[in-house]
Design a protein around this motif. Structure first.
Motif, PDB file in Angstrom:
ATOM      1  N   GLU A 158      -5.428  22.583  11.254  1.00 32.02           N
ATOM      2  CA  GLU A 158      -5.169  22.644   9.822  1.00 32.02           C
ATOM      3  C   GLU A 158      -5.245  21.233   9.236  1.00 32.02           C
ATOM      4  O   GLU A 158      -5.233  20.236   9.972  1.00 32.02           O
ATOM      5  N   GLN A 159      -5.311  21.165   7.933  1.00 33.74           N
ATOM      6  CA  GLN A 159      -5.320  19.882   7.245  1.00 33.74           C
ATOM      7  C   GLN A 159      -3.977  19.179   7.432  1.00 33.74           C
ATOM      8  O   GLN A 159      -2.927  19.820   7.506  1.00 33.74           O
ATOM      9  N   THR A 160      -4.026  17.856   7.527  1.00 37.23           N
ATOM     10  CA  THR A 160      -2.806  17.046   7.580  1.00 37.23           C
ATOM     11  C   THR A 160      -2.664  16.278   6.276  1.00 37.23           C
ATOM     12  O   THR A 160      -3.636  15.709   5.774  1.00 37.23           O
ATOM     13  N   ARG A 161      -1.454  16.282   5.742  1.00 32.79           N
ATOM     14  CA  ARG A 161      -1.144  15.506   4.543  1.00 32.79           C
ATOM     15  C   ARG A 161      -0.059  14.503   4.891  1.00 32.79           C
ATOM     16  O   ARG A 161       0.932  14.862   5.539  1.00 32.79           O
ATOM     17  N   LEU A 162      -0.242  13.261   4.451  1.00 30.33           N
ATOM     18  CA  LEU A 162       0.736  12.228   4.782  1.00 30.33           C
ATOM     19  C   LEU A 162       0.753  11.135   3.719  1.00 30.33           C
ATOM     20  O   LEU A 162      -0.182  10.988   2.931  1.00 30.33           O
ATOM     21  N   PHE A 163       1.853  10.390   3.727  1.00 31.08           N
ATOM     22  CA  PHE A 163       1.953   9.146   2.981  1.00 31.08           C
ATOM     23  C   PHE A 163       1.823   8.014   3.988  1.00 31.08           C
ATOM     24  O   PHE A 163       2.512   7.999   5.015  1.00 31.08           O
ATOM     25  N   GLN A 164       0.943   7.051   3.702  1.00 26.86           N
ATOM     26  CA  GLN A 164       0.887   5.829   4.509  1.00 26.86           C
ATOM     27  C   GLN A 164       1.332   4.672   3.632  1.00 26.86           C
ATOM     28  O   GLN A 164       0.803   4.450   2.538  1.00 26.86           O
ATOM     29  N   ILE A 165       2.317   3.937   4.133  1.00 27.69           N
ATOM     30  CA  ILE A 165       2.992   2.899   3.358  1.00 27.69           C
ATOM     31  C   ILE A 165       2.893   1.582   4.121  1.00 27.69           C
ATOM     32  O   ILE A 165       3.239   1.527   5.306  1.00 27.69           O
ATOM     33  N   TRP A 166       2.407   0.544   3.458  1.00 31.09           N
ATOM     34  CA  TRP A 166       2.346  -0.787   4.055  1.00 31.09           C
ATOM     35  C   TRP A 166       3.335  -1.699   3.329  1.00 31.09           C
ATOM     36  O   TRP A 166       3.343  -1.763   2.092  1.00 31.09           O
ATOM     37  N   ILE A 167       4.121  -2.417   4.120  1.00 36.72           N
ATOM     38  CA  ILE A 167       5.081  -3.376   3.574  1.00 36.72           C
ATOM     39  C   ILE A 167       4.856  -4.719   4.266  1.00 36.72           C
ATOM     40  O   ILE A 167       4.700  -4.782   5.500  1.00 36.72           O
ATOM     41  N   GLU A 168       4.836  -5.779   3.486  1.00 34.90           N
ATOM     42  CA  GLU A 168       4.627  -7.107   4.057  1.00 34.90           C
ATOM     43  C   GLU A 168       5.807  -7.483   4.953  1.00 34.90           C
ATOM     44  O   GLU A 168       6.969  -7.259   4.602  1.00 34.90           O
ATOM     45  N   PRO A 169       5.551  -8.073   6.129  1.00 39.04           N
ATOM     46  CA  PRO A 169       6.640  -8.471   7.030  1.00 39.04           C
ATOM     47  C   PRO A 169       7.401  -9.669   6.476  1.00 39.04           C
ATOM     48  O   PRO A 169       6.904 -10.388   5.596  1.00 39.04           O
ATOM     49  N   ARG A 170       8.582  -9.885   7.021  1.00 39.63           N
ATOM     50  CA  ARG A 170       9.384 -11.032   6.573  1.00 39.63           C
ATOM     51  C   ARG A 170       8.799 -12.354   7.043  1.00 39.63           C
ATOM     52  O   ARG A 170       9.076 -13.416   6.463  1.00 39.63           O
ATOM     53  N   ALA A 171       7.968 -12.304   8.086  1.00 37.24           N
ATOM     54  CA  ALA A 171       7.301 -13.510   8.589  1.00 37.24           C
ATOM     55  C   ALA A 171       6.037 -13.084   9.323  1.00 37.24           C
ATOM     56  O   ALA A 171       5.998 -12.003   9.919  1.00 37.24           O
ATOM     57  N   ILE A 197       3.977   2.256   7.843  1.00 38.00           N
ATOM     58  CA  ILE A 197       4.845   3.417   8.028  1.00 38.00           C
ATOM     59  C   ILE A 197       4.061   4.660   7.623  1.00 38.00           C
ATOM     60  O   ILE A 197       3.445   4.700   6.557  1.00 38.00           O
ATOM     61  N   THR A 198       4.098   5.688   8.458  1.00 37.21           N
ATOM     62  CA  THR A 198       3.431   6.949   8.161  1.00 37.21           C
ATOM     63  C   THR A 198       4.471   8.058   8.071  1.00 37.21           C
ATOM     64  O   THR A 198       5.209   8.297   9.030  1.00 37.21           O
ATOM     65  N   TYR A 199       4.516   8.719   6.912  1.00 33.59           N
ATOM     66  CA  TYR A 199       5.410   9.844   6.680  1.00 33.59           C
ATOM     67  C   TYR A 199       4.542  11.091   6.581  1.00 33.59           C
ATOM     68  O   TYR A 199       3.751  11.234   5.643  1.00 33.59           O
ATOM     69  N   VAL A 200       4.663  11.978   7.564  1.00 32.44           N
ATOM     70  CA  VAL A 200       3.803  13.157   7.620  1.00 32.44           C
ATOM     71  C   VAL A 200       4.435  14.275   6.795  1.00 32.44           C
ATOM     72  O   VAL A 200       5.572  14.675   7.030  1.00 32.44           O
ATOM     73  N   ARG A 201       3.674  14.790   5.827  1.00 30.78           N
ATOM     74  CA  ARG A 201       4.165  15.833   4.928  1.00 30.78           C
ATOM     75  C   ARG A 201       3.803  17.230   5.424  1.00 30.78           C
ATOM     76  O   ARG A 201       4.594  18.160   5.305  1.00 30.78           O
ATOM     77  N   GLU A 202       2.594  17.386   5.943  1.00 26.52           N
ATOM     78  CA  GLU A 202       2.135  18.662   6.485  1.00 26.52           C
ATOM     79  C   GLU A 202       1.218  18.373   7.664  1.00 26.52           C
ATOM     80  O   GLU A 202       0.485  17.387   7.668  1.00 26.52           O
ATOM     81  N   GLY A 203       1.226  19.263   8.653  1.00 20.81           N
ATOM     82  CA  GLY A 203       0.365  19.089   9.812  1.00 20.81           C
ATOM     83  C   GLY A 203       0.925  18.058  10.782  1.00 20.81           C
ATOM     84  O   GLY A 203       2.132  17.943  10.967  1.00 20.81           O
ATOM     85  N   ALA A 204       0.032  17.276  11.372  1.00 25.28           N
ATOM     86  CA  ALA A 204       0.447  16.256  12.336  1.00 25.28           C
ATOM     87  C   ALA A 204      -0.660  15.219  12.477  1.00 25.28           C
ATOM     88  O   ALA A 204      -1.827  15.475  12.175  1.00 25.28           O
ATOM     89  N   ILE A 205      -0.284  14.032  12.954  1.00 25.41           N
ATOM     90  CA  ILE A 205      -1.239  12.950  13.193  1.00 25.41           C
ATOM     91  C   ILE A 205      -1.031  12.431  14.615  1.00 25.41           C
ATOM     92  O   ILE A 205       0.110  12.343  15.092  1.00 25.41           O
ATOM     93  N   THR A 206      -2.122  12.132  15.300  1.00 28.60           N
ATOM     94  CA  THR A 206      -2.041  11.609  16.665  1.00 28.60           C
ATOM     95  C   THR A 206      -2.503  10.161  16.683  1.00 28.60           C
ATOM     96  O   THR A 206      -3.605   9.834  16.218  1.00 28.60           O
ATOM     97  N   VAL A 243       0.844  -1.192   0.000  1.00 28.87           N
ATOM     98  CA  VAL A 243       0.000   0.000   0.000  1.00 28.87           C
ATOM     99  C   VAL A 243       0.880   1.242   0.000  1.00 28.87           C
ATOM    100  O   VAL A 243       1.905   1.281   0.684  1.00 28.87           O
ATOM    101  N   TRP A 244       0.475   2.240  -0.796  1.00 27.17           N
ATOM    102  CA  TRP A 244       1.028   3.586  -0.673  1.00 27.17           C
ATOM    103  C   TRP A 244      -0.146   4.539  -0.875  1.00 27.17           C
ATOM    104  O   TRP A 244      -0.633   4.720  -1.978  1.00 27.17           O
ATOM    105  N   ASN A 245      -0.620   5.119   0.206  1.00 27.84           N
ATOM    106  CA  ASN A 245      -1.745   6.043   0.156  1.00 27.84           C
ATOM    107  C   ASN A 245      -1.261   7.468   0.386  1.00 27.84           C
ATOM    108  O   ASN A 245      -0.434   7.717   1.274  1.00 27.84           O
ATOM    109  N   ASP A 246      -1.786   8.378  -0.396  1.00 28.05           N
ATOM    110  CA  ASP A 246      -1.494   9.805  -0.291  1.00 28.05           C
ATOM    111  C   ASP A 246      -2.745  10.447   0.282  1.00 28.05           C
ATOM    112  O   ASP A 246      -3.722  10.680  -0.430  1.00 28.05           O
ATOM    113  N   ASP A 247      -2.741  10.709   1.619  1.00 25.48           N
ATOM    114  CA  ASP A 247      -3.951  11.109   2.335  1.00 25.48           C
ATOM    115  C   ASP A 247      -3.932  12.584   2.708  1.00 25.48           C
ATOM    116  O   ASP A 247      -2.897  13.124   3.135  1.00 25.48           O
ATOM    117  N   GLU A 248      -5.100  13.218   2.596  1.00 22.43           N
ATOM    118  CA  GLU A 248      -5.341  14.557   3.113  1.00 22.43           C
ATOM    119  C   GLU A 248      -6.479  14.447   4.119  1.00 22.43           C
ATOM    120  O   GLU A 248      -7.604  14.089   3.752  1.00 22.43           O
TER     121      GLU A 248
END
Length: 238
Positions: free
Chosen positions: A109-122, A65-74, A42-47
């Motif tokens: 304010e609006q938050t913008r982020l990338f949410q990335i899912w990667i399959e685990p090794r096990a 994994i969440t990479y915050v581009r603008e704003g903040a997430i709790t 998964v790679w989602n570009d969320d606002e």
């Protein structure tokens, strides 16, 4: 192979409080040709609108994994973790045997982020959550490993994930060029976060993506002041 995916061609959903672009099949969006890229699922570009977010919901057997581009997430979860991750910073969650969590934009304010899912090794393992500030100045003009499943990277300051993968980030001034040698067998998925880049001859605007496979190296040039993020992931060898 380098396949360019422009921001405008990504799947789009609008839930009023959430506007999202999906790079791969997710939720109601299903495309058999875009089920993921190697272990990158998964790679989602969320606002996310102010004072809204995702209520408690479960996950299992996924590295998120969440990479915050603008704003903040709790973040809050069933393990008792709570934390606020702001622009430029990263949070990781290993879902493992199962965890329930919520993600809210409690800012004005609006938050913008990338949410990335990667399959685990096990599959399995204890669920966990962590977050870290990554000052943009520390990755100005160079790549920094933000999250990794490899011990050497973790001991050097990367957030730990339970996957054979690394997440890189960089901020580049216009005219800067850097090079990255791609590890053998890696799937690389690169997304521009801001500005304009030229990568191996391909122009990448903000929020465009490149899916990269069987390429030895990347030459990354900032046409404008720019920011980028990419995952380099390896399929588990049985």
């Amino acid at each position: 192979m380098i396949e360019k995916r422009t921001f405008d061609e990504l799947a789009y959903v609008n839930h009023d409080w959430l506007k999202a672009r999906h790079h791969f099949s997710f939720g109601s969006y299903h495309d058999p040709s875009r089920m993921g890229f190697g272990p990158i699922r998964v790679w989602n570009d969320d606002e996310i609108a102010s004072q809204t977010g995702f209520p408690m919901h479960p996950h299992q057997d996924m590295e998120i994994i969440t990479y915050v581009r603008e704003g903040a997430i709790t973040h809050r979860d069933s393990l008792g973790n709570e934390g606020r991750t702001e622009a430029g910073d990263v949070q990781v969650m290993s879902a493992g045997t199962g965890v329930t969590h919520s993600e809210y934009n409690l800012e004005d304010e609006q938050t913008r982020l990338f949410q990335i899912w990667i399959e685990p090794r096990a599959p399995g393992g204890d669920p966990r959550w962590d977050a870290k500030a990554f000052p943009k100045g520390d990755r100005s003009g160079q790549l920094e490993i933000l999250a990794s499943g490899f011990n050497d990277d973790i001991s050097s300051g990367a957030l730990m994930i339970q996957a054979d993968a690394r997440l890189y980030g960089a901020t580049l001034k216009a005219g800067t060029t850097i090079r990255h040698d791609i590890a053998e067998r890696a799937h690389v998925y690169l997304v521009g976060s801001a500005g304009k880049l030229r990568i191996n001859g391909e122009e990448v605007h903000a929020r465009d993506a490149l899916a990269i496979r069987d390429v030895a190296s990347l030459e990354i040039e900032a046409v404008e002041d720019a920011e980028l993020v990419f995952a380099e992931a390896f399929e588990t060898q049985n």
